[in-house]
Design an enzyme around this catalytic site. Structure first.
Site, PDB file in Angstrom:
ATOM      1  CB  CYS A 178      40.547  -5.672   0.453  1.00 50.82           C
ATOM      2  SG  CYS A 178      40.610  -4.964   2.188  1.00 50.82           S
ATOM      3  CE  LYS A 238      37.328 -14.044   9.310  1.00 51.89           C
ATOM      4  NZ  LYS A 238      38.518 -13.206   9.169  1.00 51.89           N
ATOM      5  CB  SER A 251      46.458  -1.265   4.604  1.00 52.31           C
ATOM      6  OG  SER A 251      45.763  -0.090   5.475  1.00 52.31           O
TER       7      SER A 251
HETATM    8  N1  LIG Z   1      42.350  -1.909   9.217  1.00 47.52           N
HETATM    9  C1  LIG Z   1      42.520  -2.850   8.490  1.00 47.52           C
HETATM   10  C2  LIG Z   1      41.313  -3.323   7.664  1.00 47.52           C
HETATM   11  C3  LIG Z   1      41.581  -4.462   6.787  1.00 47.52           C
HETATM   12  C4  LIG Z   1      40.343  -5.154   6.528  1.00 47.52           C
HETATM   13  O1  LIG Z   1      39.120  -4.561   6.866  1.00 47.52           O
HETATM   14  N2  LIG Z   1      40.211  -6.022   5.489  1.00 47.52           N
HETATM   15  C5  LIG Z   1      38.982  -6.790   5.247  1.00 47.52           C
HETATM   16  C6  LIG Z   1      38.654  -6.862   3.730  1.00 47.52           C
HETATM   17  S1  LIG Z   1      38.626  -5.154   3.083  1.00 47.52           S
HETATM   18  C7  LIG Z   1      39.048  -8.233   5.812  1.00 47.52           C
HETATM   19  O2  LIG Z   1      40.052  -8.951   5.744  1.00 47.52           O
HETATM   20  N3  LIG Z   1      37.779  -8.649   6.534  1.00 47.52           N
HETATM   21  C8  LIG Z   1      37.776  -9.977   6.738  1.00 47.52           C
HETATM   22  C9  LIG Z   1      36.972 -10.100   8.134  1.00 47.52           C
HETATM   23  O3  LIG Z   1      36.373  -8.987   8.616  1.00 47.52           O
HETATM   24  O4  LIG Z   1      36.722 -11.165   8.494  1.00 47.52           O
HETATM   25  C10 LIG Z   1      43.606  -2.535   7.407  1.00 47.52           C
HETATM   26  O5  LIG Z   1      43.905  -1.254   7.213  1.00 47.52           O
HETATM   27  O6  LIG Z   1      44.401  -3.393   6.715  1.00 47.52           O
END
Ligand SMILES: N[C@@H](CCC(=O)N[C@@H](CS)C(=O)NCC(=O)O)C(=O)O
Length: 234
Positions: free
Chosen positions: A34, A61, A87
């Site tokens: 990620c 999940k 983040s």
């Molecule tokens: N805005 C968040 C975005 C984090 C994000 O989108 N993480 C994704 C992986 S790249 C995730 O955990 N996705 C799981 C899901 O959508 O269920 C950040 O900046 O941390």
């Protein structure tokens, strides 16, 4: 999605993860693939903060992860049983929670701190969406406008680069915020007609330099493990 993700970090990132297996006060719930996650990992490595690495596939999940972060997103950080996510919030948290750990990702005075925040915001709100739109542009006729839009955003950003890093000699949160997307531009080069040179010579110099930063290299997995993640867009 959950099944297309390789279960753990590889290459240099695996060595870094394995060096951080032992329990620590700070637990870093990380998804190796990620880009948002890599921002936090780079910040932890830059500052030498002790942390325990725990690989998570956020798309599965799993209850034990949802118990820590009900949103189920990586990156997540837990300290003393309390979790935070997002983040850029996490990068600022690490700065505030470990003020003695250098280098600061906000080098300089209050003005510089504001300037860093402005350009981190630009990366997040103006550049990253253009990367996503170009990645999602399967049809040729959609690729050209999307490519132009991304290149324009990068030119706006480049006009502010002092070099070799965004602020000059010192690495900052602006570089941290954009580095994961520079590292992931190979998919754009191979499939979307993008090149670093097409932005400008200055951008290419900056981009080439940022991805060689030790903390960025140490948090990078093997290229062939990222490729399947993009397959559904190609
Ligand atoms: N805005 C968040 C975005 C984090 C994000 O989108 N993480 C994704 C992986 S790249 C995730 O955990 N996705 C799981 C899901 O959508 O269920 C950040 O900046 O941390």
């Amino acid at each position: 999605m959950a099944t297309t993700i390789f279960p753990h970090a590889t290459g240099a990132a695996l060595a870094t993860a394995e060096a951080h297996k032992d329990p620590q006060d700070l637990i870093f719930y990380s998804g190796w693939f990620c880009p948002y996650n890599q921002r936090v990992w780079v910040t932890l490595e830059e500052k030498g903060i002790p942390y325990q690495y725990q690989e998570v596939n956020p798309y599965k999940k799993e209850q034990r992860f949802l118990d820590v972060n009900p949103k189920g997103l990586v990156p997540t950080v837990e300290v003393d049983g309390k979790a935070l996510y997002e983040s850029l919030v996490l990068c600022e948290f690490l700065e505030d929670a470990y003020p003695d750990r250098k280098p600061s990702m906000f080098p300089g005075d209050a003005y510089t701190k504001g300037h860093v925040r402005l350009w981190v915001d630009f990366v997040q709100k103006s550049f990253v969406p253009t990367y996503v739109r170009l990645l999602q542009a399967k049809e040729q006729d959609k690729q050209e406008p999307a490519r132009k839009e991304m290149i324009e955003a990068l030119r706006t950003f480049t006009a502010e680069i002092k070099g070799p890093y965004f602020l000059g000699e010192e690495f900052s949160l602006v570089d941290v915020a954009i580095a994961p997307w520079i590292q992931r531009d190979d998919v754009m080069i191979e499939h979307r007609g993008y090149t670093r040179e097409a932005v400008s010579a200055e951008w290419k110099r900056y981009a080439d330099h940022v991805v060689q930063r030790e903390s960025v290299v140490k948090t990078k997995s093997d290229k062939e493990k990222y490729d399947p993640l993009y397959a559904r867009f190609l």
